[in-house]
Design a protein around this motif. Structure first.
Motif, PDB file in Angstrom:
ATOM      1  N   LEU A  18       2.661   2.981   7.832  1.00  0.00           N
ATOM      2  CA  LEU A  18       1.675   3.562   6.926  1.00  0.00           C
ATOM      3  C   LEU A  18       0.621   4.340   7.706  1.00  0.00           C
ATOM      4  CD1 LEU A  18       0.532   3.929   4.114  1.00  0.00           C
ATOM      5  CD2 LEU A  18      -0.603   1.699   4.336  1.00  0.00           C
ATOM      6  N   SER A  50      -0.143   8.444   7.610  1.00  0.00           N
ATOM      7  CA  SER A  50      -1.483   8.992   7.380  1.00  0.00           C
ATOM      8  C   SER A  50      -1.855   9.983   8.479  1.00  0.00           C
ATOM      9  CB  SER A  50      -2.515   7.855   7.325  1.00  0.00           C
ATOM     10  OG  SER A  50      -2.252   7.001   6.225  1.00  0.00           O
ATOM     11  N   PHE A  80       9.106   2.504   2.598  1.00  0.00           N
ATOM     12  CA  PHE A  80       7.844   2.368   1.875  1.00  0.00           C
ATOM     13  C   PHE A  80       8.057   1.840   0.452  1.00  0.00           C
ATOM     14  CE2 PHE A  80       5.906   5.542   4.927  1.00  0.00           C
ATOM     15  CZ  PHE A  80       5.086   4.595   5.524  1.00  0.00           C
ATOM     16  N   LEU A  96      -0.095   5.213  -1.769  1.00  0.00           N
ATOM     17  CA  LEU A  96      -0.258   4.997  -0.337  1.00  0.00           C
ATOM     18  C   LEU A  96      -1.578   5.578   0.164  1.00  0.00           C
ATOM     19  CD1 LEU A  96       3.391   5.870   0.766  1.00  0.00           C
ATOM     20  CD2 LEU A  96       2.371   3.604   0.494  1.00  0.00           C
TER      21      LEU A  96
END
Length: 404
Positions: free
Chosen positions: A218, A222, A359, A404
């Protein structure tokens, strides 16, 4: 009386140069066999089982045809005289002894296989066969070897050669499976007997390795999304392609390459996956819409969404070569993005597909739903995409990516 008829005809399928193979057609009990006679010509230069005057060396080659026709009739009469029935395969063995068929070289058979795949429009398969052929004949530059010489010992030596070139188990397995498919094709066409099949003892299964499950974390995703494309304008396409794939259920690069604006229909993308022929209808999420708006604003001479294919009406092989060139650049740019952003995972185009599956799993979407969304044939394929860790419709599951 045993009845069989013969006739010299042209094959129905054109060769890569536009010519046709000259064949002996044998009919018996409503069954037919076509036996290539090793000659070819243009359709316009063949009539009633003979070459016309426009065919080069027509007189000499017509004499060859007459001799072959006489030989075929002699084989039939010998069976009749002995009172023996025969199969079409037995007829061919008598007409064209095994040593003649086995004289076909691996190289010439391989070349013909590549040409047939190109004619059929299977550019990806054609290229795979050609690449393995080139690799094999760098290892063994004797283009005169036959299939009988391709034994377990030679395969072991080829494997050793590939390891010396830093090939992985996966790469070696792919090459060996291609050679096995070629050998099976040669058996089916009676170029070589099954008794010479080397893959009874050379086991490709020994090369099997656990699939690499590579997905961004994650935090890494990003970091990827935070890439400043104003400071790195040459990387904007790579960033867009990766995120587009991620938010469209891991769309394959070849399908992105061929995606057209006509496939964008209101709030959906509708396309057929090149690899499987499966039809997908995908809801356009906000990040995808942003990417589509960006490319719609750019000037273009084609109806393709992305500036990957630069002209219309390209052949299958041209598309294949263009895919290879643009995919290499895409992967190079992804590695540059990773370096700039401090991402430790080695990123390639396929990481977007692995990341999508991972994910969704981390968001507690069921594996069977992920499998359906990606168009996998079974759950095991999907599991190969997922990290080892521990619902409506697919669109609602896909919306979870926006959390997310």
């Amino acid at each position: 009386m045993i009845k069989a008829t013969i006739k010299i005809v042209l094959d129905n399928k054109a060769r890569s140069d536009g010519s046709y193979a000259v064949c002996l057609r044998v009919l018996k009990n409503r069954k037919r066999k076509m036996i290539s006679l090793g000659l070819k010509c243009n359709r316009a230069n063949f009539n009633n089982g003979m070459f016309t005057k426009n065919h080069p060396n027509y007189q000499v080659e017509n004499e060859v045809l007459l001799n072959m026709q006489a030989r075929a009739l002699r084989v039939i009469r010998e069976f009749q005289a002995a009172g023996e029935d025969f199969t079409l395969r037995e007829f061919e063995q008598q007409f064209r002894p095994q040593e003649e068929t086995s004289s076909v070289t691996i190289y010439s058979f391989w070349e013909e296989k590549v040409k047939d795949l190109e004619i059929a429009g299977k550019a990806g398969n054609a290229r795979a066969y050609r690449d393995v052929k080139n690799s094999f004949f760098k290892f063994n530059n004797d283009k005169g070897i036959g299939f009988k010489e391709l034994d377990t010992k030679m395969l072991d030596k080829y494997e050793t050669y590939l390891r010396s070139k830093n090939n992985t188990n996966g790469g070696i397995s792919l090459k060996m499976r291609t050679i096995r498919a070629l050998f099976n094709s040669a058996i089916n066409k009676e170029v070589v007997s099954i008794e010479h099949y080397p893959f009874k003892t050379y086991k490709i299964s020994k090369l099997k390795s656990a699939p690499e499950k590579r997905a961004l974390s994650l935090d890494e995703l990003s970091l990827f999304k935070e890439l400043n494309t104003e400071e790195n304008p040459h990387l904007i396409d790579a960033k867009n392609y990766f995120l587009f794939s991620f938010y469209t259920r891991g769309m394959n690069f070849m399908d992105m390459l061929k995606l057209r604006w006509t496939d964008v229909r209101n709030d959906r993308i509708v396309y057929t996956r090149s690899k499987t022929g499966k039809r997908f209808v995908i809801k356009i999420l906000e990040p995808v819409q942003t990417i589509l708006d960006y490319y719609r604003s750019l000037p273009s001479n084609t109806n393709y969404v992305f500036p990957l294919l630069l002209k219309e009406n390209m052949t299958a092989m041209q598309i294949e070569y263009r895919k290879d060139k643009t995919l290499k650049k895409f992967n190079r740019d992804l590695k540059e993005i990773a370096k700039i952003q401090g991402i430790q995972t080695s990123i390639t185009s396929y990481v977007a597909r692995h990341s999508y599956a991972t994910f969704l799993k981390e968001k507690n979407v069921s594996t069977d739903k992920i499998s359906e969304s990606m168009g996998h044939a079974n759950l095991q394929v999907t599991m190969n995409y997922l990290k080892s860790f521990s619902n409506d419709d697919i669109d609602n599951a896909n919306d979870k990516l926006l959390e997310l």
